[in-house]
Scaffold this motif. Structure first.
Motif, PDB file in Angstrom:
ATOM      1  N   PHE C 210       0.824  -1.212   0.000  1.00  0.00           N
ATOM      2  CA  PHE C 210       0.000   0.000   0.000  1.00  0.00           C
ATOM      3  C   PHE C 210       0.858   1.262   0.000  1.00  0.00           C
ATOM      4  N   SER C 211       2.019   1.199   0.649  1.00  0.00           N
ATOM      5  CA  SER C 211       2.892   2.372   0.649  1.00  0.00           C
ATOM      6  C   SER C 211       3.364   2.686  -0.764  1.00  0.00           C
ATOM      7  N   VAL C 212       3.607   1.640  -1.549  1.00  0.00           N
ATOM      8  CA  VAL C 212       4.015   1.870  -2.930  1.00  0.00           C
ATOM      9  C   VAL C 212       2.903   2.599  -3.677  1.00  0.00           C
ATOM     10  N   LYS C 213       1.645   2.146  -3.495  1.00  0.00           N
ATOM     11  CA  LYS C 213       0.514   2.813  -4.156  1.00  0.00           C
ATOM     12  C   LYS C 213       0.429   4.264  -3.728  1.00  0.00           C
ATOM     13  N   LEU C 214       0.630   4.485  -2.435  1.00  0.00           N
ATOM     14  CA  LEU C 214       0.379   5.792  -1.855  1.00  0.00           C
ATOM     15  C   LEU C 214       1.561   6.716  -2.078  1.00  0.00           C
ATOM     16  N   GLY C 215       2.750   6.166  -2.329  1.00  0.00           N
ATOM     17  CA  GLY C 215       3.933   7.000  -2.502  1.00  0.00           C
ATOM     18  C   GLY C 215       4.478   7.492  -1.181  1.00  0.00           C
ATOM     19  N   LEU C 216       4.493   6.641  -0.151  1.00  0.00           N
ATOM     20  CA  LEU C 216       5.070   7.041   1.125  1.00  0.00           C
ATOM     21  C   LEU C 216       6.582   7.058   1.042  1.00  0.00           C
ATOM     22  N   ALA C 243      -4.772   7.007  -5.638  1.00  0.00           N
ATOM     23  CA  ALA C 243      -3.993   6.967  -4.397  1.00  0.00           C
ATOM     24  C   ALA C 243      -4.871   6.610  -3.194  1.00  0.00           C
ATOM     25  N   ASN C 244      -6.208   6.810  -3.332  1.00  0.00           N
ATOM     26  CA  ASN C 244      -7.105   6.407  -2.248  1.00  0.00           C
ATOM     27  C   ASN C 244      -6.986   4.933  -1.925  1.00  0.00           C
ATOM     28  N   ILE C 245      -6.611   4.124  -2.940  1.00  0.00           N
ATOM     29  CA  ILE C 245      -6.465   2.695  -2.701  1.00  0.00           C
ATOM     30  C   ILE C 245      -5.490   2.462  -1.560  1.00  0.00           C
ATOM     31  N   GLY C 246      -4.369   3.177  -1.611  1.00  0.00           N
ATOM     32  CA  GLY C 246      -3.351   2.995  -0.581  1.00  0.00           C
ATOM     33  C   GLY C 246      -3.858   3.405   0.788  1.00  0.00           C
ATOM     34  N   ALA C 247      -4.496   4.595   0.865  1.00  0.00           N
ATOM     35  CA  ALA C 247      -4.990   5.081   2.158  1.00  0.00           C
ATOM     36  C   ALA C 247      -6.058   4.139   2.700  1.00  0.00           C
TER      37      ALA C 247
END
Lengths: 153, 128, 459
Positions: C210-216, C243-247
């Motif tokens: 999820f961090s990859v999706k979100l760009g953390l 990016a909501n997917i990650g959050a």
């Protein structure tokens, strides 16, 4: 490998490509029909047919393959039709007030049989998936074989 | 048996990672393909059970768990779609850039960077 | 019933529209209409969930545990509503500006179908399937425009996110291996009794995916190239909807499936979030390009969500939900406004900038307020200092950007954009203002969503 002119692959490949197409369709039909009791499904059948079509593209090149098999020009229609067919079989139970992906005839009801093939809605779903896979892969092959580079799938 | 699956997954992942580091985009795609196959092998290896298909099983007989197989099949379908997409993308990159090398793609980025530097220069002049 | 229909509508029409020529006006407007219809359906669903609690459908009429569970609770419908709203704004923008590629409307609808599906499913693997549907659509969307930068962005985005999906799939396999189920609620129950090391490993896998999706922060490397390289509407879609997917994933998987692991590494998550926050803000100040600064700002803003998740508890989770919603709206507004020129646009951009900085009339203020509340609840002085510092930095970079884009002589800007485009951006800006002036609905919904995540909540 490149023997002779680049646009004319081996005669053997061309003959084999033409001969394989019919039997592949037969195998695909068998895969769909047997899928409910043994190994097989619409996806596998679709990939098998797409492989045969890919060989045709390799053997004849894009333009001549599509002249020989006019159905190849309708890849997008096949894909969309297949997806809609699959979605329709998945969601039609909503109209009857049942949860999605229920099937008709319902469990325990009488099923019409043709040989060992049972005629019920999951069969339609598999055919939809088959068309979708074949359609999408035809579109891909068309783009990879074509010379223009515009319009990705 | 699980050891065999683990080894297969490791080899797939290793070769995939190696290919990912290549410059040629087609090899990068092949690397991604191998790595997604590694996930499939892991799914099967982690959920492997032996027995008959779970349809009308006589009592007491071992049943194979259908879920990992369904997972693997679904992941396979998704893998096919993404690989098809990646290939189409690489094809388009080749058409537009006339190259399949990663470094040539980055050349555009360097140009953009130079433009930014010019803008910063303008900022400094405005401030002074 | 509505749950299933909300899923079917964007999916089926998306399939049809992919085959039509999206450059025609009518097709574009049809896509907008379908998105509006989906939004309306989801709004009705939200009202039902608010009134009668979460809803559940088991596909195929199978007993739960065998069939796939579709599950609509407050968190899911809030995120689904938000994402469809962002897609609606971005698509309307693109239709007004003139769509350049034939597949755009269909892809946006397929993306909407995938997003709605993954927010409304109660099954880990089904989540993966919808997730891939949404991601595949967004991979193609990133290449939209067909220029060199777009293509490069699409290559980077696709390659990195496929690896993220791979890690996700490995974690799904691991989850099934140790718990023997994939229904989210059952996984949560059974995860308590499995080997803690295995559970931590799997939780880390999901976290990385999820961090990859979100760009953390440590996984952000792909994000600036992609957000700055893709066209404005697509950047809005990526940062506001995809990016909501990650959050959502972090919020859904963390507290429901891995509560013990989340408590264990809570402090580490807060630190990671803080690093992300500072790193994003500092680089956003340093970069010149508007789109690139916005991309780094996105890295910084998701840091807040992570900090709130690490704080946890009802207050922390509510803050995380509120902040995700506000951040998605901000980014949509800013990316859309950054792409156009003329009167009204500067005002809209200023609203977005104020919102990111957390200045009162805009929605960002509500988000920041919730964050500070979370900081005060845990009584951590460094956290509050950090939040203040982050807000200060965001004020600096937002106005640097504003100055560069709108005060400089209009040499690269060219003529003003058409009026409808500017009106649309203004409408989004008004929405952001409205959410700041009347935040009660958002706060109430987020509070309910956070309640549903905490252990002991029914459904």
């Amino acid at each position: 490998m490149s023997s002779g002119e680049p646009d004319r692959p081996d005669v053997i490949i061309r003959v084999i490509a033409r001969m394989l197409l019919g039997p592949t369709l037969m195998v695909a039909a068998a895969l769909v029909a047997k899928g409910y009791a043994e190994v097989g499904d619409g996806f596998g059948a679709g990939v098998a047919v797409a492989l045969a079509i890919a060989l045709t593209y390799v053997a004849l090149g894009g333009a001549r393959a599509e002249a020989a098999l006019p159905v190849l020009r309708h890849g997008p229609k096949l894909a969309v039709g297949g997806l809609l067919l699959a979605l329709a079989t998945g969601f039609f139970p909503l109209l009857l007030g049942e949860p999605p992906v229920s099937h008709r005839p319902a469990p325990g009801e009488h099923v019409v049989k043709v040989g060992t093939l049972e005629l019920f809605t999951p069969l339609v779903f598999d055919i939809g998936v088959f068309l979708l896979v074949v359609g999408v892969l035809i579109v891909l092959l068309h783009h990879l074989a074509g010379r223009d580079g515009r319009d990705g799938s | 048996m699980i050891l065999a699956f683990a080894l297969a997954a490791a080899v797939l992942f290793g070769s995939g990672a190696y290919l990912l580091l290549k410059r040629d985009l087609v090899r990068v795609v092949a690397g991604i393909m191998l790595i997604s196959q590694c996930a499939l092998v892991t799914i099967i290896g982690s959920g492997l059970t032996r027995g008959r298909a779970p349809i009308a099983v006589p009592a007491g007989q071992a049943v194979s768990d259908p879920l990992p197989q369904a997972l693997a099949l679904t992941a396979l379908v998704i893998g096919l779609a993404t690989v098809a997409l990646l290939l189409a993308l690489v094809h388009r990159v080749v058409m537009v850039f006339r190259t399949a090398e990663r470094d040539d793609l980055a050349a555009g980025e360097a140009e953009h960077e130079a433009g930014l530097e010019a803008q910063r220069q303008a900022d400094r002049e405005e401030a002074s | 019933m509505i749950l299933s229909v909300a899923l079917l509508v964007p999916w089926a029409t998306g399939a049809v529209l992919v085959a039509l020529d999206g450059r025609r006006r009518a097709v574009g407007w049809l896509a907008v209409a379908v998105l509006a219809a989906t939004f309306a359906l989801l709004a009705v669903l939200t009202a039902q969930v608010l009134a009668g609690g979460s809803q559940e459908v088991v596909t195929g009429g199978w007993p739960p545990g065998v069939g796939i569970v579709l599950h609509a609770d407050m968190l899911g419908v809030v995120f689904a509503l938000l994402s469809v709203l962002v897609l609606l704004a971005a698509t309307t923008h693109e239709v007004l500006a003139g769509i350049e590629e034939r597949v755009f409307p269909g892809l946006v609808l397929l993306l909407a179908g995938g997003l709605t599906g993954l927010f409304l499913t109660g099954d880990v693997f089904n989540f993966y399937v919808f997730f891939e549907l949404a991601m595949t659509a967004s991979y193609v969307l990133t290449a939209y425009g067909g220029g060199r930068r777009q293509l490069r962005a699409a290559m980077v985005f696709t390659a990195v996110n496929l690896l993220g999906s791979f890690i996700f799939l490995l974690s799904v396999a691991g989850t099934y291996r140790v718990t023997g189920t994939l229904a989210m609620l059952d996984v949560g129950e059974r995860m308590a009794v499995v080997d803690p090391n295995a559970a931590l490993l799997i939780a880390t896998g999901f976290f990385i995916a999820f961090s990859v999706k979100l760009g953390l922060f440590p996984f952000h490397f792909w994000l600036p190239t992609v957000y700055a390289g893709s066209s404005p509407a697509v950047a809005a879609i990526l940062s506001g909807a995809v990016a909501n997917i990650g959050a959502y994933g972090l919020l859904r998987f963390g507290p429901t499936m891995f509560p013990a692991q989340l408590r264990l590494v809570g402090a580490a998550i807060v630190v990671l979030g803080a690093v992300s926050l500072i790193y994003g803000a500092v680089l956003a100040v340093a970069r010149g390009d508007v789109a690139e600064s916005l991309a780094y700002s996105a890295i910084g803003q998701v840091g807040y969500v992570l900090v709130a998740l690490g704080v946890g508890g009802p207050v922390g989770l509510t803050a995380a939900v509120v902040y995700s919603v506000v951040n998605a709206l901000n980014k949509t507004l800013l990316f859309l406004a950054a792409g156009i020129r003329g009167p009204l646009v500067a005002g809209a951009f200023a609203v977005g900038a104020l919102s990111v900085a957390g200045v009162p009339p805009a929605a960002g203020f509500v988000g920041k307020l919730e964050m500070f509340r979370a900081g005060i609840v845990v009584g951590s002085v460094p956290l509050i200092v950090l939040l203040t510092l982050g807000s200060g930095l965001s004020l600096v970079y937002m106005f640097q950007m504003y100055q560069r884009a709108f005060w400089r002589a209009p040499a690269p800007a060219g003529p003003a954009s058409p009026l409808p485009l500017r009106l649309l951006t203004t409408a989004v800006a008004l929405l952001v203002l409205a959410a700041g002036v009347w935040p009660e609905p958002l706060l109430a919904a987020s509070g309910r969503a956070a309640e549903g995540l905490l252990p002991g909540a029914a459904g």
